[in-house]
Design an enzyme around this catalytic site. Structure first.
Site, PDB file in Angstrom:
ATOM      1  N   GLU A 132       0.936  -1.222  -0.113  1.00  0.00           N
ATOM      2  CA  GLU A 132       0.017   0.100  -0.170  1.00  0.00           C
ATOM      3  C   GLU A 132       0.977   0.776   0.047  1.00  0.00           C
ATOM      4  OE1 GLU A 132      -2.489  -0.101   3.116  1.00  0.00           O
ATOM      5  OE2 GLU A 132      -3.659   1.965   2.482  1.00  0.00           O
ATOM      6  N   ARG A 157       5.604 -13.256   8.773  1.00  0.00           N
ATOM      7  CA  ARG A 157       6.370 -12.835   8.625  1.00  0.00           C
ATOM      8  C   ARG A 157       8.076 -12.187   9.373  1.00  0.00           C
ATOM      9  NH1 ARG A 157       2.477  -8.079   9.236  1.00  0.00           N
ATOM     10  NH2 ARG A 157       3.720  -6.609   9.816  1.00  0.00           N
ATOM     11  N   LYS A 203       4.068   1.212   9.536  1.00  0.00           N
ATOM     12  CA  LYS A 203       4.563   2.005   8.991  1.00  0.00           C
ATOM     13  C   LYS A 203       3.691   3.207   9.671  1.00  0.00           C
ATOM     14  CE  LYS A 203       3.514  -0.038   4.844  1.00  0.00           C
ATOM     15  NZ  LYS A 203       2.371   0.553   3.462  1.00  0.00           N
TER      16      LYS A 203
HETATM   17  P1  ATP Z   1       1.546  -1.386   7.746  1.00  0.00           P
HETATM   18  O1  ATP Z   1      -0.081  -2.681   8.317  1.00  0.00           O
HETATM   19  O2  ATP Z   1       2.248  -0.792   8.591  1.00  0.00           O
HETATM   20  O3  ATP Z   1       0.607  -0.322   7.059  1.00  0.00           O
HETATM   21  P2  ATP Z   1       1.698  -3.273   5.581  1.00  0.00           P
HETATM   22  O4  ATP Z   1       2.223  -4.825   5.766  1.00  0.00           O
HETATM   23  O5  ATP Z   1       0.245  -3.611   5.798  1.00  0.00           O
HETATM   24  O6  ATP Z   1       2.325  -2.244   6.608  1.00  0.00           O
HETATM   25  P3  ATP Z   1       2.011  -3.318   3.046  1.00  0.00           P
HETATM   26  O7  ATP Z   1       2.274  -2.150   1.950  1.00  0.00           O
HETATM   27  O8  ATP Z   1       0.327  -3.560   2.881  1.00  0.00           O
HETATM   28  O9  ATP Z   1       2.053  -2.913   4.320  1.00  0.00           O
HETATM   29  O10 ATP Z   1       3.201  -4.802   2.822  1.00  0.00           O
HETATM   30  C1  ATP Z   1       2.811  -4.871   1.835  1.00  0.00           C
HETATM   31  C2  ATP Z   1       3.392  -6.429   1.779  1.00  0.00           C
HETATM   32  O11 ATP Z   1       4.616  -7.125   2.102  1.00  0.00           O
HETATM   33  C3  ATP Z   1       1.803  -7.589   2.323  1.00  0.00           C
HETATM   34  O12 ATP Z   1       1.425  -8.493   1.728  1.00  0.00           O
HETATM   35  C4  ATP Z   1       2.539  -7.574   3.387  1.00  0.00           C
HETATM   36  O13 ATP Z   1       1.982  -8.877   3.688  1.00  0.00           O
HETATM   37  C5  ATP Z   1       4.175  -7.672   3.390  1.00  0.00           C
HETATM   38  N1  ATP Z   1       4.895  -7.445   4.186  1.00  0.00           N
HETATM   39  C6  ATP Z   1       4.612  -6.616   4.972  1.00  0.00           C
HETATM   40  N2  ATP Z   1       5.209  -6.891   6.583  1.00  0.00           N
HETATM   41  C7  ATP Z   1       6.436  -8.117   6.460  1.00  0.00           C
HETATM   42  C8  ATP Z   1       7.029  -8.509   7.555  1.00  0.00           C
HETATM   43  N3  ATP Z   1       7.068  -7.875   8.180  1.00  0.00           N
HETATM   44  N4  ATP Z   1       7.432  -9.932   7.029  1.00  0.00           N
HETATM   45  C9  ATP Z   1       6.779  -9.986   5.667  1.00  0.00           C
HETATM   46  N5  ATP Z   1       6.006  -9.149   5.157  1.00  0.00           N
HETATM   47  C10 ATP Z   1       5.703  -8.751   5.325  1.00  0.00           C
HETATM   48 MG    MG Z   2      -1.277  -3.607   3.628  1.00  0.00          MG
HETATM   49 MG    MG Z   3      -1.567  -2.497   6.764  1.00  0.00          MG
END
Ligand code: ATP
Ligand code: MG
Ligand code: MG
Length: 569
Positions: free
Chosen positions: A32, A275, A285
């Site tokens: 995102e 994760r 984020k």
């Molecule tokens: P936030 O919740 O802080 O906004 P997010 O993880 O939802 O962060 P996205 O931009 O939606 O952020 O993440 C993109 C992809 O990266 C998603 O498919 C998510 O599963 C993966 N991802 C995010 N954080 C991790 C992590 N710590 N380990 C592995 N994959 C991750």
């Molecule tokens: Mg997300």
């Molecule tokens: Mg998220």
């Protein structure tokens, strides 16, 4: 070349290809664009892009831009840069907003099929009706609206007739399901907010599960890899894919064809993995944004930040990060990886790839009194002790050199093998010097050491083998180039800053020592370099010429990591 990694996801892919379920595999990475990517994302990137590469498939970069108002084009560019920096490229760049018309038509289809309805309950009421883990939910009084009424209401939602939050489109699944995600989840909500790609065209926006499942199906994604928290969403993901059935309903995706985008819809399979969690790191984020917004760091690319751009500016390497992801492996087990594992991966890569240089961070002058006044010469040093292909360089040497202040001790602690009164030490690549007069200022601080160089021990002479306990590095005081060196350390001083134990907020754990700036002396060959060139400064650690501020005539270096783990207890 190392053997390709083996893990349960790669096994599924291998089996699917062997069984002929797909001609080629197609993955995607769907961030995102509401912030910059962080170390956790590296795992998702390495997996989805890495697997596509290994199996000769494709990986799309899809910007999941279904939340209007939260997303910024600056982040879009940042995400693209960071993915490329990690060493990957995408088959196609897509936006979830490319499919807004598909989502809308798909919703109309679900309504027509009697499996979606418009609900007038408020968000709060909906929550109350949803039930709990132990208690089934209740049907909304609007659940049995006719198809005609639902179609009419949904079209009017789309036309902008209703206020934000006053109506929702919900899937009609099962209010008694043991999986709360299946208790008539919302598919669309009203939000009259401009969107960075579609402007004011849409007053309604699809919910994540619906948009994500259909985006995957739309792009012909075969294996949709995501983190474990989506495991409970998989039944809903499958429900959306199956009920909409894009492959058999081309009338739903005319807009995609009309836009000239490749459209080969298929039935995707979601697979979850755990994760990446690292100690001493924050991977939310929102919190990363707070660190930037409140000025705890100097920006998203501050070398203390565990964003990919922060790590990059810090001097971490793409190969080192990929090595971490490979080492950590892929499973469904949640765990926290010690930050030292990451640092060791970076050291391992830099040990092999970084040329050696000499720098003095906390200088003390050492005068070699038995060399003539004004004496200078040029020495030849190998650039890498273990790899001749790095070649050699010229290092100027002179009667006066800088050494590290802590390589001298007037009152040496037990086992101190460096320079002490009347003691001897080897000046790296020069020979053995013996400490004579210790010069001090009025307040008793040591300002200079007067030493004699044993001429028989000069590098290359038979006497050079003479045993002496310590070897120290140095820089010619006549030729040294002054540099700003930023000594970075871990941003948080505790392993789990997020734990909120003893009533402390994560911000209370920001390490005030994580950035220290010093004036250092570099050998000339360390100064004439390009931004982002990385070196080992002997005995000190790995350093990188700062991407933003470094200039050959005003060098700025960042410490990437020390040579050894100083946090181990
Ligand atoms: P936030 O919740 O802080 O906004 P997010 O993880 O939802 O962060 P996205 O931009 O939606 O952020 O993440 C993109 C992809 O990266 C998603 O498919 C998510 O599963 C993966 N991802 C995010 N954080 C991790 C992590 N710590 N380990 C592995 N994959 C991750
Ligand atoms: Mg997300
Ligand atoms: Mg998220």
């Amino acid at each position: 070349q190392a053997a390709p990694p083996q893990d349960f996801i790669r096994q599924i892919v291998r089996d699917d290809l062997a069984a002929g379920r797909h001609k080629a595999i197609h993955t995607r990475f769907p961030p995102e664009p509401n912030g910059y990517l962080h170390i956790g994302h590296a795992k998702a990137i390495c997996l989805s892009f890495g697997i596509a590469k290994e199996f000769n498939g494709w990986c799309n970069l899809r910007l999941d831009d279904t939340n209007p108002g939260r997303e910024d084009p600056e982040f879009v560019q940042g995400i693209k840069d960071d993915v490329r920096w990690l060493g990957y490229d995408w088959h196609e760049l897509r936006h979830a907003s490319d499919y807004f018309d598909v989502f809308y038509r798909a919703a109309l289809k679900l309504i027509g099929d009697g499996v979606a309805y418009v609900d007038d309950l408020s968000a709060e009421e909906m929550r109350a009706y949803r039930g709990t883990l132990t208690e089934p939910g209740r049907h909304s009084p609007y659940r049995e609206r006719s198809v005609e009424e639902n179609l009419d209401l949904f079209r009017r939602m789309r036309a902008g007739e209703f206020a934000d939050g006053s109506k929702t489109l919900r899937a009609k699944i099962d209010m008694a399901s043991g999986n709360i995600n299946l208790r008539d989840p919302a598919l669309y909500r009203i939000r009259k907010v401009a969107h960075q790609n579609t402007g004011d065209a849409w007053p309604i926006y699809p919910m994540y599960d619906f948009a994500h499942a259909l985006s995957d199906a739309m792009e012909g994604i075969t294996h949709s890899l995501c983190t474990l928290e989506f495991e409970d969403h998989r039944p809903l993901y499958d429900w959306c894919v199956d009920k909409v059935d894009l492959p058999n309903h081309p009338e739903l995706w005319q807009s995609v064809v009309a836009a000239g985008l490749e459209a080969k819809p298929a039935k995707p399979r979601q697979i979850e993995f755990s994760r990446l969690n690292l100690s001493y790191c924050i991977t939310s984020k929102r919190k990363l944004a707070q660190l930037v917004g409140e000025g705890h760091v100097d920006g998203w690319d501050d070398p203390r930040m565990n964003t990919l751009r922060g790590l990059r500016r810090r001097g971490f390497t793409p190969a080192g990060l990929r090595l971490l992801i490979e080492r950590v492996g892929v499973s469904k087990q949640n765990s926290v990886i010690d930050y030292a594992v990451l640092e060791n991966c970076i050291r391992e890569d830099l040990d092999a790839t970084a040329a050696r240089r000499m720098a003095v961070l906390d200088p003390l002058k050492l005068v070699i009194t038995n060399l003539p006044e004004g004496h200078e010469e040029t020495l030849s040093f190998p650039n890498h002790p273990k790899d001749e292909s790095f070649g050699t360089r010229e290092v100027p040497f002179a009667r006066e050199v800088w050494i590290e202040r802590d390589d001298f001790a007037e009152v040496p602690p037990k086992g101190f093998h460096r320079l002490k009164p009347e003691g001897e030490v080897r000046l790296r690549g020069v020979g053995i010097v013996k400490c004579g007069q210790i010069v001090k200022d009025a307040s008793g601080n040591v300002t200079e050491l007067h030493c004699t160089l044993d001429p028989d021990t000069r590098h290359g002479l038979p006497g050079a083998d003479r045993k002496v306990k310590g070897t120290i590095h140095w820089v010619s005081a006549t030729h040294a180039v002054s540099a700003e060196v930023r000594l970075y350390d871990r941003l948080f001083s505790v392993p789990a800053p997020d734990s909120e134990e003893d009533g402390k907020s994560w911000l209370d754990h920001v390490n005030p020592e994580a950035k220290r700036v010093v004036r250092a002396w570099l050998e000339p060959a360390a100064a004439r370099v390009e931004p982002e060139q990385r070196f080992q400064f002997e005995r000190l650690g790995y350093f990188v010429a700062d991407r933003v501020d470094h200039r050959a005539d005003a060098p700025v270096f960042n410490r990437t990591v020390t040579l050894r783990d100083v946090w181990a207890r």
